[in-house]
Design an enzyme around this catalytic site. Structure first.
Site, PDB file in Angstrom:
ATOM      1  N   ALA A 219      11.330   5.169   1.188  1.00 51.23           N
ATOM      2  CA  ALA A 219      11.468   6.629   1.096  1.00 51.23           C
ATOM      3  C   ALA A 219      10.880   7.314   2.315  1.00 51.23           C
ATOM      4  CB  ALA A 219      10.805   7.136  -0.179  1.00 51.23           C
ATOM      5  N   TYR A 220       9.714   6.843   2.731  1.00 52.46           N
ATOM      6  CA  TYR A 220       9.030   7.428   3.887  1.00 52.46           C
ATOM      7  C   TYR A 220       9.815   7.173   5.175  1.00 52.46           C
ATOM      8  CZ  TYR A 220       5.146   8.385   7.125  1.00 52.46           C
ATOM      9  OH  TYR A 220       4.343   8.873   8.126  1.00 52.46           O
TER      10      TYR A 220
END
Length: 245
Positions: free
Chosen positions: A153-154
């Site tokens: 996600a990051y």
């Protein structure tokens, strides 16, 4: 004698490890600083007190980076207090970790809201307001190269920041404003240490050719270079990681 124009900087996330180091370094270089904070007002005000006590000029202003009205007010504060904006450094972001199979999609949405939309909102204000001769410094991560499990996600959010960098630099053609992105590797901040056992942190540090984690001051040195007199680095993603990737 004509008085030299005061240069000023907005540093988002100035209550965090890297943002705080950047605010202090830019102030030491003679810039007036607007130290932005999201939730930790106390830490931001500590940064401001430290800068002012050392003879610099700084104010703390809060706001949600993903909200355009909040960020417009932040930029208004900088212009009202210091007469204009020369440097924008956008360090604010979040980094929850989870394997893709276990990823809470509401958390995923929050990461994209803060890290992607937040960058777009701040970059839009910067594109409208930074004075000629200025600099915009965004933040990505060396995880986009390292591609470590748990960081999907990051890394996805920061890939979007990298995609913006050269486009924005080209859109500001003719205005003498540089746009670059700093992509730190493992850096010794509370955000990095959160949720990691000491043995894992020691292992990560040992993998670096420099034999240690980066420090917030290492990253602030890179930002200061981009925010200063260097004008021929533009539209680039600089991996500040000691050789980790």
């Amino acid at each position: 004698m004509e008085q030299q124009q005061l240069r000023s900087a907005i540093v988002t996330g100035a209550s965090g490890g890297i943002g705080r180091a950047v605010a202090r370094r830019l102030a030491a270089d003679g810039l007036a600083v607007v130290a932005h904070y999201g939730g930790n007002r106390v830490r931001a005000e500590e940064t401001v007190t430290e800068i002012n006590s050392a003879g610099g000029r700084a104010i703390a202003v809060g706001g949600d980076v993903a909200d355009e009205q909040s960020m417009a007010a932040l930029f208004d504060s900088a212009e009202e207090e210091f007469g204009g904006i020369d440097v924008v450094v956008h360090t604010a972001g979040i980094m929850p970790l989870a394997p893709v199979a276990e990823l809470d999609l509401e958390v995923f949405d929050q990461v994209q809201l803060i890290n992607v939309r937040g960058t777009a909102v701040v970059a839009q204000q910067a594109a409208r307001r930074v004075r000629p001769g200025g600099a915009v410094v965004l933040f990505s991560t060396s995880i986009t190269r390292l591609q470590s499990p748990g960081y999907a996600a990051y890394a996805m959010s920061k890939g979007a920041v990298e995609a913006l960098t050269l486009i924005l630099a080209r859109e500001l053609r003719g205005r003498d404003i540089t746009v670059n992105t700093v992509a730190p590797g493992p850096t010794d901040t509370p955000l990095f240490r959160e949720g990691k056992p000491a043995q894992l942190i020691e292992t990560i540090a040992g993998l670096n050719p420099m034999g240690r984690l980066g420090t917030p001051e290492d990253i602030a040195d890179v930002v200061a270079t981009l925010a200063g007199p260097v004008r021929w680095i533009n539209g680039q993603v600089l991996h500040a990681n000691g050789g980790a990737a």
